[in-house]
Design an enzyme around this catalytic site. Structure first.
Site, mmCIF file in Angstrom:
data_model
loop_
_atom_site.group_PDB
_atom_site.id
_atom_site.type_symbol
_atom_site.label_atom_id
_atom_site.label_comp_id
_atom_site.label_asym_id
_atom_site.label_seq_id
_atom_site.Cartn_x
_atom_site.Cartn_y
_atom_site.Cartn_z
ATOM 1 N N ASP A 145 12.226 4.170 3.242
ATOM 2 C CA ASP A 145 12.811 2.925 2.739
ATOM 3 C C ASP A 145 12.448 2.685 1.279
ATOM 4 O OD1 ASP A 145 10.118 2.417 3.325
ATOM 5 O OD2 ASP A 145 10.493 0.660 4.580
ATOM 6 N N ASP A 158 6.622 3.264 -3.156
ATOM 7 C CA ASP A 158 5.819 2.223 -3.816
ATOM 8 C C ASP A 158 4.662 2.924 -4.525
ATOM 9 O OD1 ASP A 158 5.020 -0.450 -4.358
ATOM 10 O OD2 ASP A 158 3.766 -0.509 -2.586
ATOM 11 N N LYS A 196 9.835 1.730 -6.674
ATOM 12 C CA LYS A 196 9.092 0.801 -7.546
ATOM 13 C C LYS A 196 8.160 1.639 -8.416
ATOM 14 C CE LYS A 196 7.709 -2.396 -4.248
ATOM 15 N NZ LYS A 196 6.865 -3.476 -3.715
ATOM 16 N N PHE A 218 7.646 -7.876 -4.057
ATOM 17 C CA PHE A 218 7.570 -7.516 -2.640
ATOM 18 C C PHE A 218 8.880 -7.945 -2.010
ATOM 19 C CE2 PHE A 218 6.615 -7.351 1.777
ATOM 20 C CZ PHE A 218 5.864 -6.183 1.847
ATOM 21 N N VAL A 219 9.639 -6.956 -1.550
ATOM 22 C CA VAL A 219 10.993 -7.238 -1.072
ATOM 23 C C VAL A 219 11.101 -7.005 0.432
ATOM 24 C CG1 VAL A 219 12.156 -6.777 -3.261
ATOM 25 C CG2 VAL A 219 11.706 -4.878 -1.706
ATOM 26 N N ASP A 233 10.289 -4.772 5.850
ATOM 27 C CA ASP A 233 9.677 -5.908 6.534
ATOM 28 C C ASP A 233 8.504 -6.478 5.775
ATOM 29 O OD1 ASP A 233 7.987 -3.541 7.040
ATOM 30 O OD2 ASP A 233 6.841 -4.902 8.314
ATOM 31 N N ARG A 277 13.427 -7.643 8.702
ATOM 32 C CA ARG A 277 14.137 -6.358 8.583
ATOM 33 C C ARG A 277 15.647 -6.551 8.681
ATOM 34 N NH1 ARG A 277 10.373 -2.103 8.862
ATOM 35 N NH2 ARG A 277 8.663 -2.378 10.319
HETATM 36 P P1 IMP Z 1 3.539 3.552 -0.455
HETATM 37 O O1 IMP Z 1 2.742 4.450 0.437
HETATM 38 O O2 IMP Z 1 2.674 2.631 -1.255
HETATM 39 O O3 IMP Z 1 4.552 4.276 -1.308
HETATM 40 O O4 IMP Z 1 4.308 2.554 0.493
HETATM 41 C C1 IMP Z 1 5.347 2.955 1.259
HETATM 42 C C2 IMP Z 1 5.549 2.006 2.406
HETATM 43 O O5 IMP Z 1 5.040 0.700 2.138
HETATM 44 C C3 IMP Z 1 7.024 1.824 2.633
HETATM 45 O O6 IMP Z 1 7.532 2.786 3.521
HETATM 46 C C4 IMP Z 1 7.107 0.408 3.157
HETATM 47 O O7 IMP Z 1 6.959 0.387 4.550
HETATM 48 C C5 IMP Z 1 5.928 -0.308 2.531
HETATM 49 N N1 IMP Z 1 6.315 -1.108 1.339
HETATM 50 C C6 IMP Z 1 6.017 -0.871 0.050
HETATM 51 N N2 IMP Z 1 6.535 -1.816 -0.759
HETATM 52 C C7 IMP Z 1 7.178 -2.665 0.051
HETATM 53 C C8 IMP Z 1 7.955 -3.859 -0.196
HETATM 54 O O8 IMP Z 1 8.175 -4.331 -1.310
HETATM 55 N N3 IMP Z 1 8.457 -4.460 0.917
HETATM 56 C C9 IMP Z 1 8.289 -3.987 2.193
HETATM 57 N N4 IMP Z 1 7.588 -2.881 2.448
HETATM 58 C C10 IMP Z 1 7.038 -2.219 1.392
HETATM 59 MG MG MG Z 2 6.943 -1.416 6.251
#
Ligand code: IMP
Ligand code: MG
Length: 218
Positions: free
Chosen positions: A124, A127, A155, A176-177, A183, A189
């Site tokens: 999805d 981040d 992001k 934070f979206v 979610d 969701r």
């Molecule tokens: P990462 O490991 O920091 O890249 O985060 C990835 C996971 O964090 C995604 O698959 C999402 O489930 C969650 N996530 C990161 N940013 C957001 C946001 O802005 N809204 C909702 N879920 C997020």
């Molecule tokens: Mg999530």
């Protein structure tokens, strides 16, 4: 305005055009603004699907999607890809109910054999990159012929490492979206658009959220 994404051969990531629209009435209490509308999503998903279709034509394609945030994006995307493909899921949980990453837990392992096949890993949102770095490293150990990454949102300002996606739906700022599969504490969701979560939602119910002080970013 359309902007070039990170990996330009395969991705023309866009930035949301009209950020800040008021959400429909039922959502107004918890959603601060609409960041990406349903129409923008639909248009962008069509473009991504057509790019993926071209790039994977003739391939032995396996789509590996991460649960649960990809469900809406994945369903819309795959229905527009007219290629033979296999589909499997990996379950990971990276948010302990807040807005900051916590330990990554694998809740479902891959069942399909990806050795020698062309894998498109779908998530999805990219981040910090922690989730996709770890999941893609695990997948590489299984010996796919090639491994590409597709994310609905990116992001880049939050990135903590080198990982990039090959296909990006939209590049967004540090909000934070929620919605369209994304979610907050397993809620929101089902929003048909992507919205910025109102900070009062997490300041009210999540005392462990470290970033609440740095709102409105998250
Ligand atoms: P990462 O490991 O920091 O890249 O985060 C990835 C996971 O964090 C995604 O698959 C999402 O489930 C969650 N996530 C990161 N940013 C957001 C946001 O802005 N809204 C909702 N879920 C997020
Ligand atoms: Mg999530």
């Amino acid at each position: 305005m359309l902007k070039r994404g990170i990996r330009q051969k395969t991705s023309r990531a866009t930035r949301p055009r009209r950020a800040g629209k008021t959400p429909p009435a039922p959502w107004r209490k918890e959603i601060q603004s609409v960041l990406i509308s349903r129409r923008q999503i639909a248009r962008r998903v069509r473009a991504l699907a057509s790019q993926i279709e071209k790039d994977f034509s003739g391939a032995d394609l396996v789509i590996v999607a991460l649960l649960n945030g990809t469900v809406f994006f994945l369903a819309d995307l795959l229905r527009q890809i007219s290629l033979p493909l296999r589909l499997d899921f990996i379950g990971v949980s990276s948010y302990g109910g807040g807005t900051e990453p916590s330990n990554l837990v694998f809740t479902k392992e891959l069942r399909l054999d990806v050795r020698g096949r062309d894998v498109l890993l779908v998530d999805d949102i990219l981040d910090t990159g922690g989730t996709l770095s770890r999941v893609s490293a695990r997948l590489r150990e299984l010996g796919p012929r090639r491994l590409k990454i597709c994310v609905f949102l990116d992001k880049p300002s939050r990135r903590d490492g080198q990982i990039q996606a090959d296909y990006v739906g939209f590049t967004i700022e540090n909000h934070f979206v929620v919605g369209y599969g994304l979610d907050y504490a397993e809620r929101h969701r089902n929003l048909p658009f992507v919205g910025v979560l109102h900070p009062r939602v997490y300041t009210r119910r999540n005392v462990t959220c470290e970033r609440k002080a740095s709102a409105p970013g998250h």
